[in-house]
Design an enzyme around this catalytic site. Structure first.
Site, mmCIF file in Angstrom:
data_model
loop_
_atom_site.group_PDB
_atom_site.id
_atom_site.type_symbol
_atom_site.label_atom_id
_atom_site.label_comp_id
_atom_site.label_asym_id
_atom_site.label_seq_id
_atom_site.Cartn_x
_atom_site.Cartn_y
_atom_site.Cartn_z
ATOM 1 N N LEU A 131 1.062 -1.055 -0.123
ATOM 2 C CA LEU A 131 -0.041 -0.011 -0.113
ATOM 3 C C LEU A 131 0.891 1.295 0.131
ATOM 4 O O LEU A 131 1.936 1.174 0.609
ATOM 5 C CB LEU A 131 -0.829 0.181 1.462
ATOM 6 C CG LEU A 131 -1.846 -1.039 1.388
ATOM 7 C CD1 LEU A 131 -2.705 -1.069 2.837
ATOM 8 C CD2 LEU A 131 -3.025 -1.262 0.143
ATOM 9 N N ASP A 132 0.399 2.422 -0.838
ATOM 10 C CA ASP A 132 1.256 3.469 -0.696
ATOM 11 C C ASP A 132 1.413 3.753 0.811
ATOM 12 O O ASP A 132 0.492 3.571 1.786
ATOM 13 C CB ASP A 132 0.488 4.525 -1.372
ATOM 14 C CG ASP A 132 0.556 4.290 -2.770
ATOM 15 O OD1 ASP A 132 1.274 3.583 -3.563
ATOM 16 O OD2 ASP A 132 -0.694 4.763 -3.385
ATOM 17 N N LYS A 133 2.234 4.710 0.909
ATOM 18 C CA LYS A 133 2.623 5.046 2.332
ATOM 19 C C LYS A 133 1.524 5.800 3.377
ATOM 20 O O LYS A 133 1.333 5.494 4.303
ATOM 21 C CB LYS A 133 3.881 6.022 2.470
ATOM 22 C CG LYS A 133 4.400 6.763 3.763
ATOM 23 C CD LYS A 133 5.617 7.570 3.831
ATOM 24 C CE LYS A 133 5.974 8.056 5.043
ATOM 25 N NZ LYS A 133 7.208 8.874 5.127
#
Length: 314
Positions: A131-133
């Site tokens: 998942l993106d940060k």
């Protein structure tokens, strides 16, 4: 021994340390295999990553016979605690907080989800997807190599369904879908992760369902169902639909604004004015898949609607 990165203002502690390995007078990769109980390819990767030293000298030759004090740079876990939503002998599903990297991205990374995963299940455990940060929510963790390979194949074959919740700008009255190809943007120099809609890109299809409109904030909660697995797919599709996700630090901004946010140089008040929220309002809500003849439908426990509304204010 701890490692420190020096800059003009302060020293920054990073989670790497050197450990001593037993010296058996064998080749470099054999020393690692025997000391760490790992296969040859993993031992060779550690050498390629410049992690192995003998008498303080970096070892880059896999077949070099080592005689002396052997040291290896390893990632040192610093867990803070994380919610486990589901767990069995093969895999687990955990809640990733917004602002946490799925995997350490070098020595500047002081904390990532790996700190929790390796603390709980050892270094053989790893995330099955990322998942993106700034995206929060469910992330699947495999506990062994065999399960890792199986889930990788399942993701490649689109046998794992993911659903997200997103809080977007404006009122959305009807359900809709976006079928628009995506590729890496070529005009952003240092901002290397920015994607774009383009005819020659990879096919990307996302379905959106309107759940709730908040008239006081002029925003809508959407259920997002990606049918393909492209990088930033939901984010770029919603930007394309003129309903950008609140708090998005990439899409719809100038390059200077993007860099200020990503580098942590923009204060929260200014970020809210520019993007609408303190964080990206995107949350991985549900995972659906079949594994070993069992059906799994796993939902996030987070009160994400309240969290989204909270980050709209300074």
């Amino acid at each position: 021994m701890r490692f420190y990165l020096k800059n003009s203002k302060k020293e920054v502690k990073v989670p790497y340390t050197k450990i001593k390995l037993p010296n058996n007078g064998k080749k470099a990769f054999q020393v690692l295999m025997e000391a760490l109980k790992i296969p040859m390819n993993e031992a060779q990767k550690l050498i390629d990553k410049k992690r192995l030293f003998c008498d303080g000298i970096l070892i880059q030759e896999k077949n070099k016979i080592l005689n002396g004090i052997i040291e290896l740079i390893v990632y040192e876990n610093h867990p803070k605690g994380i919610e486990i939503v589901f767990e069995n002998e093969d895999f687990a599903v955990v809640e990733k907080p917004s602002g946490v990297l799925s995997h350490p991205n070098g020595r500047h990374c002081q904390y990532s989800l790996s700190d929790e995963i390796w603390h709980l299940w050892g270094k053989q455990a790893c995330v099955a997807h990322r998942l993106d940060k700034e995206t929060s929510g469910l992330i699947l963790v495999t506990k062994n190599k065999q399960t890792q390979v199986e889930f990788k194949t399942m993701f490649e074959k689109r046998q794992i369904q993911k659903e997200y919740l997103a809080l977007v700008q404006g009122e959305v009255k009807i359900n809709f879908k976006i079928d628009a190809n995506i590729d890496l943007a070529k005009n952003y120099n240092d901002v290397k992760t920015r994607m774009q809609i383009c005819e020659n890109g990879k096919r990307a299809l996302t379905e959106f369902e309107a759940l709730k409109f908040y008239p006081e904030h002029r925003c809508t909660l959407l259920l997002c169902k990606p049918q393909t697995g492209r990088q930033h797919q939901i984010r770029i599709h919603l930007h394309y639909a003129k309903h950008p996700i609140l708090g998005d630090p990439l899409y719809g901004l100038e390059k200077e604004q993007i860099e200020a946010i990503l580098d942590g140089k923009m204060n929260l008040e200014d970020r809210i004015k520019i993007t609408g929220a303190k964080r990206l309002c995107l949350h991985a809500q549900t995972l659906k898949f079949n594994f070993k003849n069992d059906e799994f439908i796993i939902h996030s426990n987070a009160a994400i609607e309240n969290e989204f509304l909270r980050v709209l204010k300074y």
